[in-house]
Structures are given as structure tokens and as C-alpha cells.
Scaffold this motif. Sequence first.
Motif, PDB file in Angstrom:
ATOM      1  N   MET A   1       0.820  -1.191   0.000  1.00  0.00           N
ATOM      2  CA  MET A   1       0.000   0.000   0.000  1.00  0.00           C
ATOM      3  C   MET A   1       0.867   1.259   0.000  1.00  0.00           C
ATOM      4  N   HIS A   2       1.918   1.227   0.769  1.00  0.00           N
ATOM      5  CA  HIS A   2       2.739   2.426   0.925  1.00  0.00           C
ATOM      6  C   HIS A   2       3.653   2.645  -0.280  1.00  0.00           C
ATOM      7  N   LYS A   3       4.376   1.607  -0.705  1.00  0.00           N
ATOM      8  CA  LYS A   3       5.360   1.763  -1.776  1.00  0.00           C
ATOM      9  C   LYS A   3       4.729   2.159  -3.100  1.00  0.00           C
ATOM     10  N   LEU A   4       3.490   1.734  -3.364  1.00  0.00           N
ATOM     11  CA  LEU A   4       2.823   2.099  -4.617  1.00  0.00           C
ATOM     12  C   LEU A   4       1.987   3.369  -4.476  1.00  0.00           C
ATOM     13  N   TYR A   6      -0.761   3.910  -2.599  1.00  0.00           N
ATOM     14  CA  TYR A   6      -2.192   3.795  -2.288  1.00  0.00           C
ATOM     15  C   TYR A   6      -2.543   4.518  -0.989  1.00  0.00           C
ATOM     16  N   PHE A   7      -1.583   4.587  -0.083  1.00  0.00           N
ATOM     17  CA  PHE A   7      -1.790   5.252   1.196  1.00  0.00           C
ATOM     18  C   PHE A   7      -2.144   6.728   1.019  1.00  0.00           C
ATOM     19  N   SER A  11      -9.189   6.735   0.106  1.00  0.00           N
ATOM     20  CA  SER A  11      -9.658   5.405   0.509  1.00  0.00           C
ATOM     21  C   SER A  11      -8.510   4.569   1.065  1.00  0.00           C
ATOM     22  N   GLY A  12      -7.301   4.746   0.531  1.00  0.00           N
ATOM     23  CA  GLY A  12      -6.140   4.025   1.042  1.00  0.00           C
ATOM     24  C   GLY A  12      -5.757   4.479   2.435  1.00  0.00           C
ATOM     25  N   PRO A  51      -2.285   2.586  -9.267  1.00  0.00           N
ATOM     26  CA  PRO A  51      -1.498   3.123  -8.151  1.00  0.00           C
ATOM     27  C   PRO A  51      -0.916   4.489  -8.494  1.00  0.00           C
ATOM     28  N   PRO A  52      -0.848   5.377  -7.511  1.00  0.00           N
ATOM     29  CA  PRO A  52      -0.286   6.707  -7.748  1.00  0.00           C
ATOM     30  C   PRO A  52       1.191   6.689  -8.142  1.00  0.00           C
ATOM     31  N   PHE A  53       1.940   5.693  -7.697  1.00  0.00           N
ATOM     32  CA  PHE A  53       3.368   5.638  -7.985  1.00  0.00           C
ATOM     33  C   PHE A  53       3.647   4.536  -8.999  1.00  0.00           C
ATOM     34  N   ASP A  54       4.596   4.804  -9.885  1.00  0.00           N
ATOM     35  CA  ASP A  54       5.006   3.842 -10.903  1.00  0.00           C
ATOM     36  C   ASP A  54       6.453   3.468 -10.620  1.00  0.00           C
ATOM     37  N   ASN A  55       6.655   2.325  -9.993  1.00  0.00           N
ATOM     38  CA  ASN A  55       8.004   1.929  -9.585  1.00  0.00           C
ATOM     39  C   ASN A  55       8.900   1.526 -10.748  1.00  0.00           C
ATOM     40  N   SER A  56       8.340   1.392 -11.957  1.00  0.00           N
ATOM     41  CA  SER A  56       9.161   1.022 -13.108  1.00  0.00           C
ATOM     42  C   SER A  56       9.975   2.213 -13.643  1.00  0.00           C
ATOM     43  N   ARG A  57       9.710   3.409 -13.131  1.00  0.00           N
ATOM     44  CA  ARG A  57      10.387   4.619 -13.620  1.00  0.00           C
ATOM     45  C   ARG A  57      11.750   4.836 -12.964  1.00  0.00           C
TER      46      ARG A  57
END
Length: 142
Positions: A1-4, A6-7, A11-12, A51-57
Amino acid sequence: MHKLGYFYLPSGKQIALEISESTNKYRYSTNKDKVKFPNIESIIKLFDQTPPFDNSRNLSHFEQIREFTIAKGGRKGFTVYIYECEFNKMKEIKGSPFSKYGDGHESLGLKRGSRVIGRYIDTGKKYKDKYVFSSISLINDN
């Protein structure tokens, strides 16, 4: 939840608060109440969102939070309504709503860079058993 991230969605944040409250309030085996976690439907609905964050970047978590905050208007500040609560009555403090957290902190006698509002906003919890912070008005003026 945190790393992507969603927090950082409303709702997260609500689900994270529910999990935290449930595990802290009901963690002892001597407690006769049943553990009350958020329902699975709300969790599935949250994870169905992009998800708000895109870890592939290949950006650090800090950089992603910074981008997300700026995209939400963080450079201009976030509106905060501050309410004083006494005897189950809630009234907006003088100057509220504030266009920046720093202004709200100063009105409470705190340093502008304090993290108090960020930690308490939209949680329903009272700061010093007296103040409630919200990103939307909680008082109906009609």
C-alpha cells in the motif's frame, strides 16, 4: 500500500487507519472484543485503482512522493479547516480555513514546518484532545 502510493489516496488512507486501529486496539489476547479489520471489498476496490506511484520509472520513493504532492497542488499549499472541540461541540477557529498547513500551525502556536496537521488531517483524531483537522468543511452552514 505504501510503496505504490495507495496510502496517499483517501480510501487508502482510511483503510490504513482502520488496520492500524484494529491491530493496536485489539492486539491483546485478554481483550474480549473481536478484531475489526476493514472489509475485503474495500481493499479489493482500492487495489483495482491505478497506483499513484510507478516503480518502473526508477525514481526513489521520495521523488515519487514529491511529484505526487506537486501534481496535487502542493506548491500552492493545501487547505486545512481547523476545529476546536469542547463538550461535543465543534467550532471553526479564527482564520480557518487556512490555505497552507504552515498558517494553520502558526495559529496553534506551532512552528510553520511542524508535521502535526499532516499527521492528523482527515483521521478524525483530536490533537491535544481539542483540535480536529480536515481538508473539507465539517460544518454545514445551511
